[in-house]
Design a protein around this motif. Structure first.
Motif, PDB file in Angstrom:
ATOM      1  N   ASN A   1       0.826  -1.214   0.000  1.00  0.00           N
ATOM      2  CA  ASN A   1       0.000   0.000   0.000  1.00  0.00           C
ATOM      3  C   ASN A   1       0.852   1.252   0.000  1.00  0.00           C
ATOM      4  OD1 ASN A   1      -2.390  -1.428  -0.034  1.00  0.00           O
ATOM      5  ND2 ASN A   1      -2.614  -1.445   2.177  1.00  0.00           N
ATOM      6  N   ALA A   2       1.957   1.204   0.744  1.00  0.00           N
ATOM      7  CA  ALA A   2       2.850   2.363   0.768  1.00  0.00           C
ATOM      8  C   ALA A   2       3.459   2.591  -0.609  1.00  0.00           C
ATOM      9  CB  ALA A   2       3.958   2.144   1.809  1.00  0.00           C
ATOM     10  N   LYS A   3       3.816   1.489  -1.277  1.00  0.00           N
ATOM     11  CA  LYS A   3       4.389   1.591  -2.621  1.00  0.00           C
ATOM     12  C   LYS A   3       3.365   2.155  -3.604  1.00  0.00           C
ATOM     13  CE  LYS A   3       6.621  -1.185  -6.220  1.00  0.00           C
ATOM     14  NZ  LYS A   3       7.061  -2.535  -6.613  1.00  0.00           N
ATOM     15  N   VAL A   4       2.127   1.678  -3.478  1.00  0.00           N
ATOM     16  CA  VAL A   4       1.066   2.152  -4.358  1.00  0.00           C
ATOM     17  C   VAL A   4       0.805   3.634  -4.150  1.00  0.00           C
ATOM     18  CG1 VAL A   4      -1.438   2.029  -4.716  1.00  0.00           C
ATOM     19  CG2 VAL A   4      -0.081  -0.061  -4.710  1.00  0.00           C
ATOM     20  N   ARG A   5       0.740   4.056  -2.886  1.00  0.00           N
ATOM     21  CA  ARG A   5       0.498   5.469  -2.597  1.00  0.00           C
ATOM     22  C   ARG A   5       1.628   6.329  -3.148  1.00  0.00           C
ATOM     23  NH1 ARG A   5      -3.582   6.959   0.793  1.00  0.00           N
ATOM     24  NH2 ARG A   5      -2.550   8.940   1.208  1.00  0.00           N
ATOM     25  N   ARG A   6       2.862   5.835  -3.035  1.00  0.00           N
ATOM     26  CA  ARG A   6       3.988   6.592  -3.597  1.00  0.00           C
ATOM     27  C   ARG A   6       3.841   6.723  -5.109  1.00  0.00           C
ATOM     28  NH1 ARG A   6       7.071   3.644   0.111  1.00  0.00           N
ATOM     29  NH2 ARG A   6       7.726   2.181  -1.509  1.00  0.00           N
ATOM     30  N   ALA A   7       3.377   5.635  -5.752  1.00  0.00           N
ATOM     31  CA  ALA A   7       3.194   5.671  -7.198  1.00  0.00           C
ATOM     32  C   ALA A   7       2.120   6.674  -7.590  1.00  0.00           C
ATOM     33  CB  ALA A   7       2.831   4.280  -7.719  1.00  0.00           C
ATOM     34  N   LEU A   8       1.016   6.685  -6.851  1.00  0.00           N
ATOM     35  CA  LEU A   8      -0.076   7.599  -7.169  1.00  0.00           C
ATOM     36  C   LEU A   8       0.298   9.054  -6.891  1.00  0.00           C
ATOM     37  CD1 LEU A   8      -3.295   5.738  -5.945  1.00  0.00           C
ATOM     38  CD2 LEU A   8      -2.337   5.858  -8.227  1.00  0.00           C
ATOM     39  N   GLN A   9       1.298   9.250  -6.026  1.00  0.00           N
ATOM     40  CA  GLN A   9       1.744  10.602  -5.716  1.00  0.00           C
ATOM     41  C   GLN A   9       2.787  11.110  -6.711  1.00  0.00           C
ATOM     42  OE1 GLN A   9       3.073   9.853  -1.721  1.00  0.00           O
ATOM     43  NE2 GLN A   9       1.251  10.737  -0.803  1.00  0.00           N
ATOM     44  N   THR A  10       3.244  10.247  -7.589  1.00  0.00           N
ATOM     45  CA  THR A  10       4.357  10.596  -8.479  1.00  0.00           C
ATOM     46  C   THR A  10       3.891  11.274  -9.765  1.00  0.00           C
ATOM     47  OG1 THR A  10       5.639   8.745  -7.619  1.00  0.00           O
ATOM     48  CG2 THR A  10       6.350   9.683  -9.710  1.00  0.00           C
ATOM     49  N   HIS A  11       2.777  10.784 -10.314  1.00  0.00           N
ATOM     50  CA  HIS A  11       2.373  11.221 -11.654  1.00  0.00           C
ATOM     51  C   HIS A  11       1.137  12.111 -11.622  1.00  0.00           C
ATOM     52  CE1 HIS A  11       5.180   8.202 -13.079  1.00  0.00           C
ATOM     53  NE2 HIS A  11       4.566   7.303 -12.355  1.00  0.00           N
ATOM     54  N   GLN A  12       1.128  13.086 -12.518  1.00  0.00           N
ATOM     55  CA  GLN A  12      -0.063  13.907 -12.743  1.00  0.00           C
ATOM     56  C   GLN A  12      -0.778  13.329 -13.962  1.00  0.00           C
ATOM     57  OE1 GLN A  12       3.111  15.540 -12.703  1.00  0.00           O
ATOM     58  NE2 GLN A  12       2.988  15.860 -10.496  1.00  0.00           N
ATOM     59  N   PRO A  13      -2.002  12.838 -13.812  1.00  0.00           N
ATOM     60  CA  PRO A  13      -2.656  12.132 -14.924  1.00  0.00           C
ATOM     61  C   PRO A  13      -3.017  13.019 -16.105  1.00  0.00           C
ATOM     62  CG  PRO A  13      -4.162  12.390 -13.069  1.00  0.00           C
ATOM     63  CD  PRO A  13      -2.811  12.815 -12.587  1.00  0.00           C
ATOM     64  N   LEU A  14      -3.291  14.290 -15.849  1.00  0.00           N
ATOM     65  CA  LEU A  14      -3.731  15.173 -16.933  1.00  0.00           C
ATOM     66  C   LEU A  14      -2.572  15.906 -17.596  1.00  0.00           C
ATOM     67  CD1 LEU A  14      -6.954  16.776 -15.429  1.00  0.00           C
ATOM     68  CD2 LEU A  14      -6.817  15.538 -17.595  1.00  0.00           C
ATOM     69  N   GLN A  15      -2.555  15.885 -18.910  1.00  0.00           N
ATOM     70  CA  GLN A  15      -1.652  16.724 -19.688  1.00  0.00           C
ATOM     71  C   GLN A  15      -2.435  17.956 -20.151  1.00  0.00           C
ATOM     72  OE1 GLN A  15       1.555  15.780 -19.888  1.00  0.00           O
ATOM     73  NE2 GLN A  15       0.966  13.976 -18.688  1.00  0.00           N
ATOM     74  N   LYS A  16      -1.706  19.019 -20.503  1.00  0.00           N
ATOM     75  CA  LYS A  16      -2.381  20.278 -20.838  1.00  0.00           C
ATOM     76  C   LYS A  16      -3.380  20.114 -21.980  1.00  0.00           C
ATOM     77  CE  LYS A  16      -1.511  25.197 -21.452  1.00  0.00           C
ATOM     78  NZ  LYS A  16      -2.817  25.382 -22.041  1.00  0.00           N
ATOM     79  N   SER A  17      -2.994  19.409 -23.014  1.00  0.00           N
ATOM     80  CA  SER A  17      -3.895  19.237 -24.162  1.00  0.00           C
ATOM     81  C   SER A  17      -5.143  18.453 -23.772  1.00  0.00           C
ATOM     82  CB  SER A  17      -3.173  18.532 -25.298  1.00  0.00           C
ATOM     83  OG  SER A  17      -2.702  17.263 -24.874  1.00  0.00           O
TER      84      SER A  17
END
Length: 207
Positions: A85-101
């Motif tokens: 769960n800690a690994k998953v939370r770190r993963a979800l905190q790493t990326h921003q899903p939306l790109q500007k376009s």
């Protein structure tokens, strides 16, 4: 010169003094203290259970071994879940899903794109657009506020404030979105259809 007996007597006296005991206790780290407490608790638990059972010596040792094995297994499983769960939370905190376009698209456009990609058997990209459709739909409903700098953990925490069920469903979908988008995990047709069903269910609940 001090003889061996005098040295030993002085050492025993130093070790018995309160100042040394305080220093020793403070020097133990938190992990050692927790393990000691767990060990004491297990020892007391096993002792009470075995006393109640009143088995023979051989059976007592066998039961104690099995119970100890079970408890150790549970502790290791709990640590595994906590680590995952800690690994998953770190993963979800790493990326921003939306790109500007993609931010400029409506959720309808993302849904249409997901359908076209599904028809083309491109399930990995279809998963991405389906998730973004859900994200922007929740934004339109003001359940969350979509921003380029936000991560899926940010969105999850926003949803928790208004609807725990939606938050948990979103969290599960976000995990699979991250696996497909950033983990480069292959998405099979059946996996995608299951994902789509869950995403559409959450979309329908928002109406």
């Amino acid at each position: 010169m001090l003889n061996e007996k005098q040295v030993r007597d002085e050492l025993e006296q130093i070790l018995s003094e309160n100042e040394y005991r305080v220093y020793y206790d403070e020097s133990q780290n938190i992990v050692q203290l927790i393990l000691n407490k767990i060990g004491e608790w297990l020892s007391e638990l096993f002792s009470n259970l075995l006393s109640a059972m009143n088995p023979t010596g051989g059976l007592a040792n066998f039961v104690l071994f099995l119970m100890g094995l079970g408890v150790v297994g549970l502790i290791l499983f709990a640590l595994f879940l906590w680590g995952r769960n800690a690994k998953v939370r770190r993963a979800l905190q790493t990326h921003q899903p939306l790109q500007k376009s993609e931010m400029d698209w409506s959720y309808h456009r993302h849904l249409n794109e997901a359908q076209q990609l599904e028809d083309s058997q491109e399930f990995q990209l279809a998963t991405r657009h389906l998730f973004l459709a859900l994200l922007l739909y929740l934004h339109d409903l003001e359940r969350l506020e979509a921003r380029l700098w936000k991560t899926n953990i940010d969105y999850y925490e926003e949803l928790q404030k208004s609807n725990q069920y939606e938050a948990e469903q979103f969290y599960r979908l976000a995990l699979r979105f991250d696996e497909a988008t950033y983990g480069e995990k292959a998405v099979r047709r059946q996996d995608y259809l299951t994902y789509k069903e869950q995403a559409m269910d959450l979309l329908a609940r928002g109406e």
